[in-house]
Design a protein around this motif. Structure first.
Motif, short mmCIF file in Angstrom:
data_model
loop_
_atom_site.label_atom_id
_atom_site.label_comp_id
_atom_site.label_asym_id
_atom_site.label_seq_id
_atom_site.Cartn_x
_atom_site.Cartn_y
_atom_site.Cartn_z
N GLU A 54 51.45 29.37 54.03
CA GLU A 54 50.89 30.65 54.47
C GLU A 54 51.30 31.79 53.54
OE1 GLU A 54 52.08 30.73 58.59
OE2 GLU A 54 50.25 29.70 59.22
N THR A 55 52.55 31.76 53.08
CA THR A 55 53.02 32.79 52.15
C THR A 55 52.27 32.70 50.82
OG1 THR A 55 55.22 32.81 53.16
CG2 THR A 55 55.04 33.64 50.90
N MET A 56 52.22 31.51 50.26
CA MET A 56 51.59 31.34 48.94
C MET A 56 50.08 31.55 49.00
SD MET A 56 54.13 30.73 46.91
CE MET A 56 53.57 29.91 45.44
N SER A 57 49.42 31.01 50.02
CA SER A 57 47.96 31.09 50.09
C SER A 57 47.47 32.48 50.49
CB SER A 57 47.41 30.03 51.04
OG SER A 57 47.79 30.30 52.37
N SER A 58 48.37 33.33 50.98
CA SER A 58 47.95 34.70 51.29
C SER A 58 47.97 35.58 50.05
CB SER A 58 48.85 35.30 52.37
OG SER A 58 50.15 35.54 51.85
N HIS A 59 48.57 35.11 48.96
CA HIS A 59 48.69 35.94 47.77
C HIS A 59 48.02 35.35 46.51
CE1 HIS A 59 50.38 38.83 44.97
NE2 HIS A 59 50.83 37.82 44.24
N TRP A 60 48.36 34.12 46.17
CA TRP A 60 47.99 33.58 44.86
C TRP A 60 46.51 33.29 44.63
CZ3 TRP A 60 50.75 34.98 41.13
CH2 TRP A 60 52.11 35.20 41.32
N PRO A 61 45.70 33.01 45.63
CA PRO A 61 44.28 32.76 45.34
C PRO A 61 43.56 33.95 44.70
CG PRO A 61 44.84 31.81 47.44
CD PRO A 61 46.03 32.64 47.01
N THR A 62 44.01 35.16 44.99
CA THR A 62 43.35 36.35 44.42
C THR A 62 44.32 37.23 43.64
OG1 THR A 62 43.72 37.59 46.47
CG2 THR A 62 41.62 36.39 46.27
N ALA A 63 45.51 36.76 43.37
CA ALA A 63 46.52 37.59 42.69
C ALA A 63 46.05 38.05 41.32
CB ALA A 63 47.82 36.81 42.57
N ASP A 64 45.26 37.24 40.65
CA ASP A 64 44.81 37.60 39.30
C ASP A 64 43.78 38.73 39.32
OD1 ASP A 64 43.03 35.83 40.54
OD2 ASP A 64 42.30 35.06 38.62
N GLN A 66 44.20 41.53 41.32
CA GLN A 66 44.85 42.72 41.86
C GLN A 66 45.13 43.74 40.76
OE1 GLN A 66 44.99 42.89 45.22
NE2 GLN A 66 44.03 40.88 45.06
N PRO A 67 45.13 45.03 41.11
CA PRO A 67 45.45 46.05 40.11
C PRO A 67 46.89 45.87 39.60
CG PRO A 67 44.67 47.04 42.17
CD PRO A 67 44.83 45.57 42.42
N GLY A 68 47.07 46.09 38.31
CA GLY A 68 48.40 46.05 37.73
C GLY A 68 48.97 44.66 37.51
N VAL A 69 48.16 43.63 37.68
CA VAL A 69 48.64 42.26 37.52
C VAL A 69 49.04 42.02 36.06
CG1 VAL A 69 46.35 41.26 37.13
CG2 VAL A 69 48.15 39.86 38.10
N THR A 70 50.10 41.28 35.86
CA THR A 70 50.57 40.99 34.51
C THR A 70 49.89 39.72 33.99
OG1 THR A 70 52.40 39.56 35.22
CG2 THR A 70 52.85 41.95 35.09
N PRO A 71 49.88 39.52 32.69
CA PRO A 71 49.32 38.26 32.16
C PRO A 71 50.03 37.03 32.71
CG PRO A 71 49.51 39.88 30.40
CD PRO A 71 50.19 40.48 31.61
N ALA A 72 51.35 37.13 32.92
CA ALA A 72 52.10 35.99 33.48
C ALA A 72 51.64 35.68 34.91
CB ALA A 72 53.60 36.26 33.45
N VAL A 74 48.63 36.34 36.11
CA VAL A 74 47.29 35.76 36.00
C VAL A 74 47.40 34.27 35.69
CG1 VAL A 74 45.18 35.73 34.59
CG2 VAL A 74 46.16 37.91 35.33
N GLU A 75 48.26 33.93 34.74
CA GLU A 75 48.45 32.53 34.37
C GLU A 75 48.96 31.72 35.57
OE1 GLU A 75 50.52 30.24 30.70
OE2 GLU A 75 51.84 31.64 31.78
N TYR A 76 49.94 32.25 36.30
CA TYR A 76 50.48 31.55 37.46
C TYR A 76 49.39 31.35 38.51
CZ TYR A 76 53.60 30.13 41.21
OH TYR A 76 54.20 29.41 42.21
#
Length: 187
Positions: A54-64, A66-72, A74-76
């Motif tokens: 629940e923690t991971m799937s609430s963030h990482w599917p769209t993390a790339d 989000q505003p201010g996202v780093t290249p690292a 995006v890769e993750y």
């Protein structure tokens, strides 16, 4: 036969989360974040307990996106989405993305998955890992130990009925005093 690794950030006193699930103490340096990202990129199959899922799937599917996202980040995010996942839970009805849900006997399913051919498996979530630990299914423990004492919370290790002998196979120091230790189970 696949190898199974349990690895997480851990406090010096042995917790993966402080009371109330607080993990604010475990924010990784750029170098440690890259280590975990490379690990995700090399994982053949990830096994998740419900809370970590629940923690991971609430963030990482769209993390790339989000505003201010780093290249690292995006890769993750890309690596995390691409990584095959099995989620173990009897309380959620469905999972999405590159994941499938198992609601039955977790230990039996983990043993079955280990017997298959394929890349190594990582297990995440203290409760799920504890069941695999008690069943003797974990081949490797990877601890990224932060120099902080949180005083309680969710322990990395569970109570066991017998000793598990380990061999130290790697140590590495990261910024901020984080010490990575990797142990293999002696069989």
């Amino acid at each position: 036969m696949r190898r199974l690794t349990f690895g997480m950030n851990v406090s010096l006193d042995g917790y993966v989360a402080a009371p109330g699930g607080d993990i604010g103490w475990s924010v990784p340096s750029d170098e440690l974040f890259q280590f975990w990202s490379d690990r995700v990129g090399a994982t053949g199959l990830a096994l998740y307990g419900r809370r970590l899922w629940e923690t991971m799937s609430s963030h990482w599917p769209t993390a790339d996106q989000q505003p201010g996202v780093t290249p690292a980040e995006v890769e993750y995010a890309h690596r995390w989405r691409d990584m095959p996942k099995v989620v173990f839970s009897s309380t959620i009805g469905a999972v999405d993305g590159n994941a499938r849900l198992v609601s039955g006997d977790a230990v039996a399913e983990i043993a079955r998955l280990k017997a298959e051919d394929g890349g190594h498996m990582d297990i995440g979530g203290a409760t799920l890992a504890a069941a695999a630990m008690r069943a003797g299914l974990i081949d490797e423990y990877l601890l990224a130990t932060a120099p902080v004492l949180v005083g309680g919370g969710t322990p990395f290790f569970t109570a066991l009925d017998s000793w598990v002998d380990l061999n130290l196979v790697e140590t590495r120091t990261f910024p901020d005093g984080v010490l990575l230790t990797r142990y293999e189970t002696r069989r």
